[in-house]
Design a protein around this motif. Structure first.
Motif, PDB file in Angstrom:
ATOM      1  N   GLY A  62       0.820  -1.213   0.000  1.00  0.00           N
ATOM      2  CA  GLY A  62       0.000   0.000   0.000  1.00  0.00           C
ATOM      3  C   GLY A  62       0.848   1.255   0.000  1.00  0.00           C
ATOM      4  O   GLY A  62       0.509   2.250  -0.657  1.00  0.00           O
ATOM      5  N   GLN A  63       1.961   1.218   0.728  1.00  0.00           N
ATOM      6  CA  GLN A  63       2.862   2.375   0.771  1.00  0.00           C
ATOM      7  C   GLN A  63       3.511   2.600  -0.590  1.00  0.00           C
ATOM      8  O   GLN A  63       3.653   3.737  -1.041  1.00  0.00           O
ATOM      9  N   VAL A  64       3.890   1.523  -1.262  1.00  0.00           N
ATOM     10  CA  VAL A  64       4.507   1.641  -2.588  1.00  0.00           C
ATOM     11  C   VAL A  64       3.526   2.295  -3.560  1.00  0.00           C
ATOM     12  O   VAL A  64       3.861   3.269  -4.242  1.00  0.00           O
ATOM     13  N   TYR A  65       2.306   1.773  -3.600  1.00  0.00           N
ATOM     14  CA  TYR A  65       1.337   2.282  -4.578  1.00  0.00           C
ATOM     15  C   TYR A  65       0.867   3.691  -4.228  1.00  0.00           C
ATOM     16  O   TYR A  65       0.656   4.513  -5.128  1.00  0.00           O
ATOM     17  N   ALA A  66       0.726   3.996  -2.947  1.00  0.00           N
ATOM     18  CA  ALA A  66       0.354   5.362  -2.558  1.00  0.00           C
ATOM     19  C   ALA A  66       1.466   6.337  -2.944  1.00  0.00           C
ATOM     20  O   ALA A  66       1.203   7.437  -3.455  1.00  0.00           O
ATOM     21  N   THR A  67       2.706   5.943  -2.727  1.00  0.00           N
ATOM     22  CA  THR A  67       3.842   6.801  -3.079  1.00  0.00           C
ATOM     23  C   THR A  67       3.928   6.969  -4.595  1.00  0.00           C
ATOM     24  O   THR A  67       4.154   8.084  -5.093  1.00  0.00           O
ATOM     25  N   LEU A  68       3.734   5.895  -5.339  1.00  0.00           N
ATOM     26  CA  LEU A  68       3.743   6.000  -6.802  1.00  0.00           C
ATOM     27  C   LEU A  68       2.645   6.947  -7.283  1.00  0.00           C
ATOM     28  O   LEU A  68       2.858   7.733  -8.206  1.00  0.00           O
TER      29      LEU A  68
END
Length: 178
Positions: free
Chosen positions: A38-44
């Protein structure tokens, strides 16, 4: 750690989708907290919104559609700017270790603070042994060794502080209560 900048750095090596970025992060920073998907996709999403990355295609590879992202020129500029900035030494003591000792001195006697310091020293020493074993493990990668070196240096500094503070705890307790 700056998750956006780490992702930009990983994308500087070539286009990737979120799963690949998470895996590369966790591999390259083996002693860091693993990133949540979730952190990866939110950051992307934020990086795309800010024009630092752009979708570069879709990949299915036997599962759901995966968007592959690429670094933009603005993303490269932002990464270069971040890499050129010198990290200033932290101006404040923000360690839970330090805070616990002070609070122990405020609410208990010097003996209680000393007990905490001794227990903490044991925990730090055990962690130091674990990290030293990582460095001598034949299967350890250079990422593992360098990360262990970083952690060992910080543990060593904490251990020196614990030793010095154990010598001063009675005087510190008197000062706190004067």
């Amino acid at each position: 750690m700056s998750t956006p900048h780490v992702l930009l750095g990983l994308l500087a090596q070539g286009s990737r989708h979120g799963y690949e970025l998470k895996r590369a992060h966790d591999q390259r920073l083996p002693r860091a907290r693993p990133l949540a998907f979730g952190q990866v996709y939110a950051t992307l999403g934020r990086l795309q919104r800010d024009g630092l990355v752009a979708p570069a295609g879709q990949d299915r590879d036997g599962g759901p559609d995966r968007t592959t992202y690429a670094l933009t020129g603005a993303g490269r500029d932002a990464l270069d700017l971040w890499l050129a900035e010198v990290e200033p030494p932290l101006p404040y003591v923000t360690s839970t270790l330090f805070t616990k000792v002070l609070v122990a001195l405020l609410v208990a006697d010097a003996g209680r603070a000393r007990e905490y310091l001794v227990a903490q020293r044991r925990a730090h020493t055990a962690r130091l042994r674990e990290l030293t074993a990582v460095k001598t493990d034949p299967s350890a990668t250079l990422d593992d060794v360098v990360a262990a070196d970083f952690a060992i240096a910080h543990l060593d500094a904490d251990l020196r502080w614990l030793h010095t503070t154990l010598e001063r705890v009675a005087d510190w307790h008197r000062e706190v209560h004067s």
